[in-house]
Structures are given as structure tokens and as C-alpha cells.
Design a protein around this motif. Sequence first.
Motif, mmCIF file in Angstrom:
data_model
loop_
_atom_site.group_PDB
_atom_site.id
_atom_site.type_symbol
_atom_site.label_atom_id
_atom_site.label_comp_id
_atom_site.label_asym_id
_atom_site.label_seq_id
_atom_site.Cartn_x
_atom_site.Cartn_y
_atom_site.Cartn_z
ATOM 1 N N UNK A 3 15.023 20.431 51.448
ATOM 2 C CA UNK A 3 15.492 20.564 50.071
ATOM 3 C C UNK A 3 16.603 19.564 49.752
ATOM 4 N N UNK A 4 17.499 19.344 50.691
ATOM 5 C CA UNK A 4 18.633 18.449 50.452
ATOM 6 C C UNK A 4 18.178 16.997 50.274
ATOM 7 N N UNK A 5 16.979 16.669 50.734
ATOM 8 C CA UNK A 5 16.454 15.310 50.551
ATOM 9 C C UNK A 5 16.303 14.954 49.071
ATOM 10 N N UNK A 6 16.307 15.942 48.198
ATOM 11 C CA UNK A 6 16.206 15.696 46.760
ATOM 12 C C UNK A 6 17.528 15.214 46.155
ATOM 13 N N UNK A 7 18.619 15.385 46.879
ATOM 14 C CA UNK A 7 19.945 14.976 46.415
ATOM 15 C C UNK A 7 20.141 13.486 46.758
ATOM 16 N N UNK A 8 20.323 12.648 45.730
ATOM 17 C CA UNK A 8 20.488 11.205 45.947
ATOM 18 C C UNK A 8 21.707 10.909 46.815
ATOM 19 N N UNK A 9 22.765 11.714 46.684
ATOM 20 C CA UNK A 9 23.959 11.490 47.509
ATOM 21 C C UNK A 9 23.625 11.684 48.992
ATOM 22 N N UNK A 10 22.816 12.705 49.299
ATOM 23 C CA UNK A 10 22.408 12.987 50.677
ATOM 24 C C UNK A 10 21.591 11.814 51.235
ATOM 25 N N UNK A 11 20.694 11.299 50.414
ATOM 26 C CA UNK A 11 19.878 10.154 50.855
ATOM 27 C C UNK A 11 20.773 8.944 51.116
ATOM 28 N N UNK A 12 21.739 8.687 50.237
ATOM 29 C CA UNK A 12 22.676 7.564 50.444
ATOM 30 C C UNK A 12 23.510 7.775 51.702
ATOM 31 N N UNK A 13 23.932 9.012 51.918
ATOM 32 C CA UNK A 13 24.752 9.377 53.080
ATOM 33 C C UNK A 13 24.001 9.153 54.394
ATOM 34 N N UNK A 18 22.019 1.190 53.482
ATOM 35 C CA UNK A 18 22.603 1.140 52.141
ATOM 36 C C UNK A 18 24.089 0.827 52.243
ATOM 37 N N UNK A 19 24.557 -0.088 51.406
ATOM 38 C CA UNK A 19 25.978 -0.406 51.360
ATOM 39 C C UNK A 19 26.550 0.058 50.026
ATOM 40 N N UNK A 23 32.530 -1.178 47.989
ATOM 41 C CA UNK A 23 33.278 -1.627 49.173
ATOM 42 C C UNK A 23 32.395 -2.106 50.324
ATOM 43 N N UNK A 24 31.094 -1.909 50.216
ATOM 44 C CA UNK A 24 30.194 -2.356 51.272
ATOM 45 C C UNK A 24 30.068 -1.400 52.441
ATOM 46 N N UNK A 25 30.741 -0.272 52.373
ATOM 47 C CA UNK A 25 30.692 0.712 53.462
ATOM 48 C C UNK A 25 29.310 1.357 53.519
ATOM 49 N N UNK A 26 28.856 1.669 54.733
ATOM 50 C CA UNK A 26 27.581 2.370 54.880
ATOM 51 C C UNK A 26 27.787 3.613 55.736
ATOM 52 N N UNK A 27 26.836 4.525 55.637
ATOM 53 C CA UNK A 27 26.922 5.799 56.357
ATOM 54 C C UNK A 27 25.595 6.063 57.050
ATOM 55 N N UNK A 28 25.665 6.771 58.150
ATOM 56 C CA UNK A 28 24.426 7.082 58.875
ATOM 57 C C UNK A 28 24.261 8.574 59.093
#
Length: 190
Positions: A3-13, A18-19, A23-28
Motif C-alpha cells: 500500500x505504501x508504494x502508492x505514496x510518491x514520497x515513499x518511492x522517492x525515499x 533519485x537525487x 541538494x542532490x541528496x539520495x536515499x535508499x
Amino acid sequence: MALLDLDARWRRFNNPDRQCPCCGQSFSGVFDLGFDHPSSWPHEARNDAPFVKVGEDQLAPDLCRHGDDRFIRVVLSLPIEGSDEVFHMTPWVRLAQDAFYAYLDTFDGNDAPSIDECPADLANILPGFEEVTTTPLPVMLHFPDADVRPVAKALSGPLAQAQIDGISFDQLLDIYAAFGQDIRPHLLHD
């Protein structure tokens, strides 16, 4: 799909490619957080030092002695609602001296009788679970293996419920922010 895969923030996180546009920071994805020392530790933080000793007080990565109190570092896990992920924190707990020394006998794989479980009290205030209490929050410690940290389960209250039901992604982000890692602004836009 969770379900959380529908949240764009979660996908970016969870996208290390993705940068952040600002600031160019990325998250995994989900990362664990730990406490350097029990809240009552009155001396300097250990930081990257292997050991801090002040008089009879001692602080190592997983063991602490302060006055008559004995502490160990544990793992406290919280599932994240809408995903298969689990967030782990490593706070400190205060336990009875006999339990501390029984654990110490098994520490680093020493051949001693194992401990199944024992009661303890959280020795850190956990962000998001700062309930106002007159006594420390009791937990039950479980010792799955001599090679891993003990696991703490809250016995009551919102923390116990969160260990069963999970926390929201927003709660996770609030916890990160409370630890000085506010990544919320970096997840808003592509």
C-alpha cells in the motif's frame, strides 16, 4: 505491491538513483537509528571512541555502568504500516545487576547458560513515544542469540501498540527529524 508504494514520497525515499532537486541528496530506504548512551549518562558521549571511563563509570558500545545502575543496548523494532519494512532503534535499557552479569557471562559468545528473557526499563526517551510517566517504561528483553543484541518488547502503552500495529511513514519521518535527520523536505518533489 504494498500500500505504501502508492505514496510518491515513499518511492522517492526508496530510490537510490533519485537525487533531491534542491541538494542532490539520495536515499535508499529505511535506516536504523541508535543512541550513544543512556539518558542518565552524565559524562561525555562515546561517539567513535571504543570506550569511555570516568572514575568507576564506564561506557562501551553495548554495555554501560553508571553508579549502581547497569545498562545494555538493545534492539527495538517497529513495523512500518503499508509496507514489509521494519524500522529498528537501538536504545539502552537498565536492568537488574544479576541479569546484567548473567548477560555479560554470555556476551561475545562466551560459553555460559543463556538467558531466555528478563524485565528491564528503557533508559532513553524515544522520539514519538515521549509519554509523560513518573517511572521508566518497562520492557521485556528476549535474547535470541549470543551474537546479537537483545530484543526489547514494550509491555504496555503506545509503544507496545506500535510494535504490534506498526508506525506510519509520517511517524517514521518525524522520528528521523527528532534525531536531527529531517528528510521530509527532500521527498516532496521530483
